[in-house]
Design an enzyme around this catalytic site. Sequence first.
Site, PDB file in Angstrom:
ATOM      1  N   LYS A   1       0.845  -1.206   0.000  1.00 51.61           N
ATOM      2  CA  LYS A   1       0.000   0.000   0.000  1.00 51.61           C
ATOM      3  C   LYS A   1       0.875   1.249   0.000  1.00 51.61           C
ATOM      4  O   LYS A   1       1.844   1.328   0.764  1.00 51.61           O
ATOM      5  CB  LYS A   1      -0.889  -0.054   1.253  1.00 51.61           C
ATOM      6  CG  LYS A   1      -1.932   1.061   1.349  1.00 51.61           C
ATOM      7  CD  LYS A   1      -2.795   0.845   2.605  1.00 51.61           C
ATOM      8  CE  LYS A   1      -3.913   1.865   2.729  1.00 51.61           C
ATOM      9  NZ  LYS A   1      -4.769   1.609   3.917  1.00 51.61           N
TER      10      LYS A   1
ATOM     11  N   SER B   1      -9.520   1.690   2.749  1.00 48.21           N
ATOM     12  CA  SER B   1      -8.570   2.492   2.011  1.00 48.21           C
ATOM     13  C   SER B   1      -7.514   1.651   1.299  1.00 48.21           C
ATOM     14  O   SER B   1      -6.821   2.168   0.432  1.00 48.21           O
ATOM     15  CB  SER B   1      -7.870   3.452   2.966  1.00 48.21           C
ATOM     16  OG  SER B   1      -7.141   2.723   3.950  1.00 48.21           O
TER      17      SER B   1
ATOM     18  N   SER C   1     -10.285  -0.671   6.798  1.00 49.32           N
ATOM     19  CA  SER C   1      -9.572  -0.584   5.523  1.00 49.32           C
ATOM     20  C   SER C   1      -8.883  -1.850   5.062  1.00 49.32           C
ATOM     21  O   SER C   1      -8.285  -1.873   3.989  1.00 49.32           O
ATOM     22  CB  SER C   1      -8.545   0.548   5.584  1.00 49.32           C
ATOM     23  OG  SER C   1      -9.185   1.795   5.609  1.00 49.32           O
TER      24      SER C   1
END
Lengths: 428, 428
Positions: free
Chosen positions: A74, A143, A167
Amino acid sequence: MVRPLSALDLARRIEGGEITPADVVARCAEAIAAGDATIGAFAALDLAGAEARAKADGAALAKTPLRGLPVGVKDIFETADLPTGYGSPIYAGYRPATDAALVCMIRRAGGLLLGKTVTTQFAFMDAGATRNPHDPAHTPGGSSSGSAAAVAAGMVAVAVGTQTGGSMVRPGAFCGVAAYKPSYRLLPMVGCKTFSWSLDTAGLFAAGIADVAYAAAALTGRDLRVDRAAPAAPRIGLARPHIWPQASPAMRAAVERAARLAEAAGASVREVALPPVFEDAFRAHGVVQDYEAYRALAHEYDTHRDRLGPRLREHLGAAASITPEAYDDARRIAKRARHALADLMGEVDVLLTPSAPGAAPRGLESTGQSTFNRLWTLMGTPCINVPGLIDDSGLPLGVQIVGRFGRDRAALEAALFVERTIASSPGA
Amino acid sequence: MVRPLSALDLARRIEGGEITPADVVARCAEAIAAGDATIGAFAALDLAGAEARAKADGAALAKTPLRGLPVGVKDIFETADLPTGYGSPIYAGYRPATDAALVCMIRRAGGLLLGKTVTTQFAFMDAGATRNPHDPAHTPGGSSSGSAAAVAAGMVAVAVGTQTGGSMVRPGAFCGVAAYKPSYRLLPMVGCKTFSWSLDTAGLFAAGIADVAYAAAALTGRDLRVDRAAPAAPRIGLARPHIWPQASPAMRAAVERAARLAEAAGASVREVALPPVFEDAFRAHGVVQDYEAYRALAHEYDTHRDRLGPRLREHLGAAASITPEAYDDARRIAKRARHALADLMGEVDVLLTPSAPGAAPRGLESTGQSTFNRLWTLMGTPCINVPGLIDDSGLPLGVQIVGRFGRDRAALEAALFVERTIASSPGA
């Protein structure tokens, strides 16, 4: 677009000499070439670097714990060799001096960093450009949007995400892959952009539960693998929190079906009543998160406010007025709820509850709601999305296993048990 | 070289219009010009920027909580406008993109960042070039060497440091200033180089206890000031941990003298016996710290090993073999010790114990020992160095007040009580 790679299966075949790390990188490169123009899972790629490394060091990598498997990270984790944008135009093209601790751990374990995956802005709610591999008109969740989508689309074998609200578990559910948010701080956060230091938790995505457990074991050296023996039948508490009515009928049916299947397979299943402090804790999550975010993102808010996403900007503006007293109160409530949860879980091994309100909503503007995740993130307990169920339109519906703090292996084993009962049921 | 500035006194005079922030910056600039060639407290300075800001915004700054006071920040906190070197040649001249959260909080509170203060390499034991303002042949202590020395020498009114073992309380004691390590995570660590995420704690140095409490209140908006009424007489537990024999005779006498003086001034003082789990916890500190440091500094260890200080390099090399099981064990011991400490402190408000084994040792190679600090850092409780006593050679001897977790105000009030009884005693 949906053909996740089993990390465990690939690792076994590499170990056995059937395939090489370079073969796996090539397969991922194909999936990226075929799909990423549509899916948009990556913020930055280093295919050439991974290919070169896999070719040069393939034999050595094949002997490492991660066996040279390609990993996506990420884009809120800092990398010295790839740009780190945190999903924000403020940091477009930014090159930190240092790799995040978890990036180093991937390398130490013999993983190949294939690229940085798309995150919402600073891992909050302003969506990135990633689409759901099951249907590109739907959000992949957030996210950790790119990490979940990249695993679902077979672009990497393992991906790193983080969860502050929901997330990890939510995008895992929306994309139909296993998402494992470990106990708080099992994976290091050093070099990861902070939103809330009490809540931010790194986790892993992989095709299925055994894959994500394998990757976690390889990265940490902990006894987390669950593929070496059939999982024991767990004692499951079916948890319907006060927000249960916010789950879609399909999601409520999915959780109840998973419970029935597990029970039929030998698990003990009982309804558990969540004590009233959990409703307070549900609200406390937002207070803790926002008080900390107003400080953690102080530089961005104070000096680049007009370049923040509108949701984050507004949210931080409101957070400015949270008092230290309200924050301390919220932390005390969280502590009481953690004790209540430990008591509750004296009689069950894990809880079973929705991973999200339903399947991935249509549209890319919103990444969906973390309603069914926030409380558990605040508790710091392991949370796992179990994939395998679908709704009428064919979109994945995830159910969530919540374990006891520090008992991550037991949570993974219970999740595997549920995953298998779902997979072997008629019409799965 | 020793003439610390009282932050509280300066703030009151600025508030009353007697002096301006620019006057204070000028006074600090004089002290730096006169002394820093010898002391070496600063790694980077922005005097011109602080002067310009104080002149341009003086009237507005005078109304802020910190009233435009000059602040020094340990060079392991990231700053966008000043280089951030972490005390290491690896990062010489490095410019991060972002200010650390605490740097933003200083600015939000109206403080002026005067410069970055010298730290040992990555806040471990490889010493920087700072000297003790009381005698430049002696160490100022570490790892927050420059912050403690800068405050002692009147170069800033307030300075930020961090403590993982004893890096606030020890240099505060060696330099004869107040050092306040708050409860774990009262001050945010975002943007501070991590050594150990479970232990690293930001804190403040200032001339005396009321000054450091004033600065903490101004920065956080918390009710931490202790200057508005005479401090209540505390219930003090005199704690002689199992390492008590490692304290010098002068230090043991200093602690006993502080206890007698406090008792004579109305405090209740009793000996407290530390339960055996504290000896285990003392050892657990190193396991937790080192396991985390091997991961937190993975990038530096893996890619710049030959540029690490010899102590850190060797230490991280040994840390590589700590198992997750040993780490988990150490954390469980720490948890048990925290419960035992909470029980122990049901009957006293604070503990009184040495801040260091003695006065600052001669020489600059070593920054001294954190023997008397590690346990309390692991406990996460507020720890305060109370200045005011000296040894036969005129070097400061600090005594330490340890408070209850989250009861920082009570700890500061007790420290002020002890400081005042010392200051008003004959021959102080």
